[in-house]
Design a protein around this motif. Structure first.
Motif, mmCIF file in Angstrom:
data_model
loop_
_atom_site.group_PDB
_atom_site.id
_atom_site.type_symbol
_atom_site.label_atom_id
_atom_site.label_comp_id
_atom_site.label_asym_id
_atom_site.label_seq_id
_atom_site.Cartn_x
_atom_site.Cartn_y
_atom_site.Cartn_z
ATOM 1 N N ILE A 7 32.092 43.031 48.200
ATOM 2 C CA ILE A 7 32.129 41.447 47.803
ATOM 3 C C ILE A 7 32.454 41.687 46.177
ATOM 4 C CG2 ILE A 7 31.347 39.306 47.978
ATOM 5 C CD1 ILE A 7 29.288 40.267 49.947
ATOM 6 N N ILE A 8 33.614 41.110 45.762
ATOM 7 C CA ILE A 8 33.973 41.109 44.468
ATOM 8 C C ILE A 8 34.183 39.529 44.123
ATOM 9 C CG2 ILE A 8 35.784 41.660 42.816
ATOM 10 C CD1 ILE A 8 36.409 44.208 44.613
ATOM 11 N N PHE A 9 33.465 39.256 42.799
ATOM 12 C CA PHE A 9 33.102 37.994 42.306
ATOM 13 C C PHE A 9 33.917 37.681 41.215
ATOM 14 C CE2 PHE A 9 29.242 38.928 45.052
ATOM 15 C CZ PHE A 9 29.093 37.650 45.609
ATOM 16 N N GLY A 10 34.518 36.651 41.266
ATOM 17 C CA GLY A 10 35.497 36.274 39.926
ATOM 18 C C GLY A 10 35.430 34.775 39.940
ATOM 19 N N GLY A 11 36.064 34.270 38.827
ATOM 20 C CA GLY A 11 35.892 32.809 38.582
ATOM 21 C C GLY A 11 34.971 32.661 37.061
ATOM 22 N N PHE A 12 35.241 31.558 36.624
ATOM 23 C CA PHE A 12 34.564 31.478 35.236
ATOM 24 C C PHE A 12 33.263 30.822 35.120
ATOM 25 C CE2 PHE A 12 38.307 31.648 32.083
ATOM 26 C CZ PHE A 12 37.421 32.837 31.339
ATOM 27 N N PHE A 13 32.660 30.687 36.562
ATOM 28 C CA PHE A 13 31.356 30.320 36.475
ATOM 29 C C PHE A 13 30.365 31.474 35.993
ATOM 30 C CE2 PHE A 13 27.476 30.821 39.315
ATOM 31 C CZ PHE A 13 26.642 29.798 38.765
ATOM 32 N N ILE A 14 30.814 32.729 36.163
ATOM 33 C CA ILE A 14 30.073 33.767 35.945
ATOM 34 C C ILE A 14 30.022 34.028 34.666
ATOM 35 C CG2 ILE A 14 29.718 36.263 36.504
ATOM 36 C CD1 ILE A 14 31.331 35.749 39.009
ATOM 37 N N ARG A 15 30.891 34.059 33.915
ATOM 38 C CA ARG A 15 30.971 34.189 32.465
ATOM 39 C C ARG A 15 30.232 35.580 31.900
ATOM 40 N NH1 ARG A 15 31.751 29.771 28.860
ATOM 41 N NH2 ARG A 15 31.298 31.401 27.113
ATOM 42 N N GLY A 16 30.140 36.571 32.700
ATOM 43 C CA GLY A 16 29.265 37.663 32.020
ATOM 44 C C GLY A 16 28.018 37.493 31.858
ATOM 45 N N PHE A 45 31.452 42.715 39.934
ATOM 46 C CA PHE A 45 32.039 41.775 39.137
ATOM 47 C C PHE A 45 33.360 42.276 38.059
ATOM 48 C CE2 PHE A 45 27.547 41.177 40.013
ATOM 49 C CZ PHE A 45 27.580 39.856 40.418
ATOM 50 N N LEU A 46 33.922 41.345 37.659
ATOM 51 C CA LEU A 46 35.094 41.794 37.009
ATOM 52 C C LEU A 46 35.145 41.371 35.579
ATOM 53 C CD1 LEU A 46 37.771 40.924 39.762
ATOM 54 C CD2 LEU A 46 36.955 43.094 39.320
ATOM 55 N N ARG A 47 35.598 42.252 34.470
ATOM 56 C CA ARG A 47 35.838 41.904 33.294
ATOM 57 C C ARG A 47 36.400 40.673 32.868
ATOM 58 N NH1 ARG A 47 37.193 45.036 29.174
ATOM 59 N NH2 ARG A 47 35.937 43.890 27.918
ATOM 60 N N HIS A 48 37.698 40.598 33.563
ATOM 61 C CA HIS A 48 38.546 39.503 33.424
ATOM 62 C C HIS A 48 38.208 38.402 34.465
ATOM 63 C CE1 HIS A 48 40.517 42.773 31.234
ATOM 64 N NE2 HIS A 48 40.757 41.981 30.368
ATOM 65 N N GLU A 49 37.081 38.245 34.822
ATOM 66 C CA GLU A 49 36.923 37.535 36.084
ATOM 67 C C GLU A 49 37.350 36.140 35.984
ATOM 68 O OE1 GLU A 49 33.204 35.752 33.302
ATOM 69 O OE2 GLU A 49 32.554 37.072 34.745
ATOM 70 N N GLY A 50 37.683 35.462 35.187
ATOM 71 C CA GLY A 50 38.247 34.135 35.009
ATOM 72 C C GLY A 50 39.548 33.978 34.876
ATOM 73 N N PHE A 51 40.167 35.127 34.786
ATOM 74 C CA PHE A 51 41.894 35.054 34.688
ATOM 75 C C PHE A 51 42.761 35.672 35.891
ATOM 76 C CE2 PHE A 51 40.167 34.974 30.251
ATOM 77 C CZ PHE A 51 41.058 34.158 29.851
ATOM 78 N N LEU A 52 41.810 35.572 37.113
ATOM 79 C CA LEU A 52 42.612 36.015 38.230
ATOM 80 C C LEU A 52 43.827 35.248 38.450
ATOM 81 C CD1 LEU A 52 39.739 36.882 40.524
ATOM 82 C CD2 LEU A 52 40.455 38.232 38.841
ATOM 83 N N GLY A 53 43.636 33.989 38.790
ATOM 84 C CA GLY A 53 44.683 32.944 38.935
ATOM 85 C C GLY A 53 45.997 33.215 37.941
ATOM 86 N N ALA A 54 45.593 33.282 36.736
ATOM 87 C CA ALA A 54 46.514 33.037 35.569
ATOM 88 C C ALA A 54 47.381 34.414 35.686
ATOM 89 C CB ALA A 54 45.982 32.944 34.447
ATOM 90 N N LEU A 55 46.579 35.438 35.971
ATOM 91 C CA LEU A 55 47.159 36.612 36.010
ATOM 92 C C LEU A 55 48.150 36.897 37.068
ATOM 93 C CD1 LEU A 55 44.665 39.506 35.112
ATOM 94 C CD2 LEU A 55 46.699 39.442 33.988
ATOM 95 N N GLY A 56 47.613 36.388 38.275
ATOM 96 C CA GLY A 56 48.373 36.238 39.467
ATOM 97 C C GLY A 56 49.944 35.401 39.079
ATOM 98 N N ALA A 57 49.613 34.405 38.758
ATOM 99 C CA ALA A 57 50.856 33.530 38.350
ATOM 100 C C ALA A 57 51.940 34.472 37.252
ATOM 101 C CB ALA A 57 50.224 32.195 37.653
ATOM 102 N N PHE A 58 51.190 35.231 36.444
ATOM 103 C CA PHE A 58 52.067 35.868 35.457
ATOM 104 C C PHE A 58 52.967 36.895 36.125
ATOM 105 C CE2 PHE A 58 52.703 39.246 32.230
ATOM 106 C CZ PHE A 58 53.126 38.614 31.116
#
Ligand SMILES: Nc1ncnc2c1ncn2[C@@H]1O[C@H](COP(=O)(O)OP(=O)(O)O)[C@@H](O)[C@H]1O
Ligand SMILES: CC(C)(COP(=O)(O)O)[C@@H](O)C(=O)NCCC(=O)O
Length: 447
Positions: free
Chosen positions: A341-350, A374-387
């Motif tokens: 289970i991989i958690f992302g999103g800016f709620f986590i904020r490290g 967890f992911l170091r770039h947790e909050g940027f998944l959507g933006a990276l995907g758009a990029f």
């Protein structure tokens, strides 16, 4: 999957990028209708947006100074070998991927940032790229619809909308496959980086904790299903937390939670069973310190809101929401036979406590079978995907291919076993950049 405990990486790392390519740009979607090779000598820096309910995430590329030389050198070399004239070339542009976030309610700060950083490119403010075409920027999230007119009015750019779930999955897959030291576990104050074999990545459950929560079963690149979600997410924590504690910022709320004690407000099993473990009087096996009822003590205490410390409220609220998400995530993983289970999103904020609570919930409910990552770039998944979605349209896009190198640690970081003083284990500093390779495959038309 092998697990390796490593030195913590710096917040201030940077991703070095290499842009390769140049193409005849498609007339419909494109950044430029290329009639001259010189269009490519001053390309617009690509950028992409994820405009969510709480935050705007921006990912943009900037070239290094010497990248132009590389580009010219490769192009000329290709021309000399007769590769040009409508064929694909691979000029190289070195650069960096940058990340920035802004509160959605303060969208003007984002617009000012875009303007100040000149990431619109050299074409200026109101973009009319050659051939009378409008510059198109990849964007995802609900705000790509909501704020489309604002971007059009302010910069003359068109937001090309990409599906939010597509982008989350593309961003997560990219990070998991390409970025070293991206995924990690966090349990008992210990952070362990996990190097996932790209051939053994799927399937996994992606739990994106933004304003709300989406749970996506990911089976491969572009292969996924949104299996569940919950409206009790990051927006709930921030919204309720703001009302209950009167704090002014999300960071303040997290800071409060770091100092608080949830037992003041949460009703524990021991409170109900007179200090005894429930496991001693029943087969169910709950310890005296387990939370029986979040915020439950508030019903028995003859206290008002102001009698509770804001830090204790923040702590209980964070625990409630993190626990709930961890449990729902586990149940979905169980339902779909997923172990990872991989958690992302800016709620986590490290944030240590958030990650620890989620991990404990997953571990507890799965009896150790499933693992929270967890992911170091947790909050940027959507933006990276758009990029990354520029590449799938095959025009002027950058293809983030693989990370070439990771910039060495800039500032000393604590050892993973070392308890840090603040609430954050490690967070990407706003507006930092990351070293990577970016590949753009285009067909360069010379006239
Ligand atoms: N600086 C911040 N301001 C507001 N919320 C923040 C901030 N940092 C983290 N958050 C948390 O992150 C959540 C938003 O996460 P995000 O992944 O950006 O989702 P969305 O796309 O819905 O905006 C917020 O609801 C809040 O819980
Ligand atoms: C509607 C959303 C996909 C929007 O994404 P967000 O801006 O929260 O990242 C998300 O808030 C969500 O999945 N909410 C939960 C809805 C539900 O399944 O009940």
């Amino acid at each position: 999957m092998s697990s390796a405990q490593m030195e913590d990486q710096s917040q201030n790392q940077s991703v070095k990028c290499t842009e390769i390519g140049g193409s005849e740009r498609d007339s419909e979607n494109n950044m430029s209708s290329s009639t001259s090779r010189f269009d490519y000598y001053d390309p617009i820096s690509p950028w992409a947006l994820d405009i969510g309910g709480s935050l705007i995430k921006l990912v943009y590329f900037s070239r290094e100074d010497n990248s132009l030389e590389n580009y010219l050198g490769k192009s000329v070399a290709a021309e000399n070998t007769g590769v040009l004239n409508g064929c694909t070339t691979h000029p190289v542009l070195n650069g960096q991927l940058h990340f920035a976030k802004f509160e959605t309610t303060k969208i003007n700060e984002c617009l000012d940032f875009i303007e100040s950083k000149q990431i619109l490119g050299s074409c200026g403010r109101h973009q009319e790229v050659s051939g009378g075409k409008t510059l198109t920027i990849k964007a995802t999230g609900g705000g790509a619809y909501k704020f489309a007119n604002l971007f059009k009015e302010k910069f003359g750019v068109r937001l090309d909308k990409e599906d939010e779930m597509d982008c989350l999955v593309a961003g997560a897959n990219f990070l998991l496959k390409a970025v070293p030291h991206e995924a990690f576990t966090y349990l008992d104050n210990r952070k362990e980086f996990v190097q996932i074999d790209p051939n053994d990545l799927f399937p996994y459950l992606l739990v994106n904790i933004g304003s709300g929560v989406s749970m996506i079963k990911v089976d491969g690149d572009g292969q996924f299903q949104r299996v569940s979600g919950t409206s009790i997410g990051g927006g709930t924590f921030w919204g309720l937390g703001r009302l209950l504690t009167k704090c002014q910022s999300f960071d303040e709320l997290l800071e409060l939670s770091h100092r608080g004690n949830n037992r003041v407000i949460d009703m524990l099993v021991g409170d109900i069973y007179g200090g005894l473990d429930y496991s001693k009087v029943s087969k169910i096996g709950l310890s005296a310190t387990a939370i029986a009822s979040s915020f439950g003590k508030a019903i028995s205490d003859k206290k008002e809101l102001q009698d509770y410390k804001p830090e204790d409220i923040a702590r209980s609220l964070l625990r409630l929401i993190s626990n709930n998400i961890g449990q729902i995530a586990y149940l979905n993983a169980l339902l779909h036979g997923l172990k990872r289970i991989i958690f992302g999103g800016f709620f986590i904020r490290g944030h240590e406590y958030t990650m620890d609570t989620i991990s404990v919930a997953v571990q507890f409910w799965s009896k150790g079978e499933a693992k929270a990552m967890f992911l170091r770039h947790e909050g940027f998944l959507g933006a990276l995907g758009a990029f990354k979605s520029y590449e799938k349209h095959g025009f002027g896009g950058l293809m983030v291919d693989h990370l070439a190198e990771q910039t060495p640690i800039v500032s000393p970081r604590p050892h993973p076993n070392q308890k840090v003083n603040g609430p954050f284990t490690e967070e990407l500093a706003d507006n930092e950049s990351i070293d990577c390779s970016v590949l753009s495959v285009e067909t360069l038309k010379l006239t």
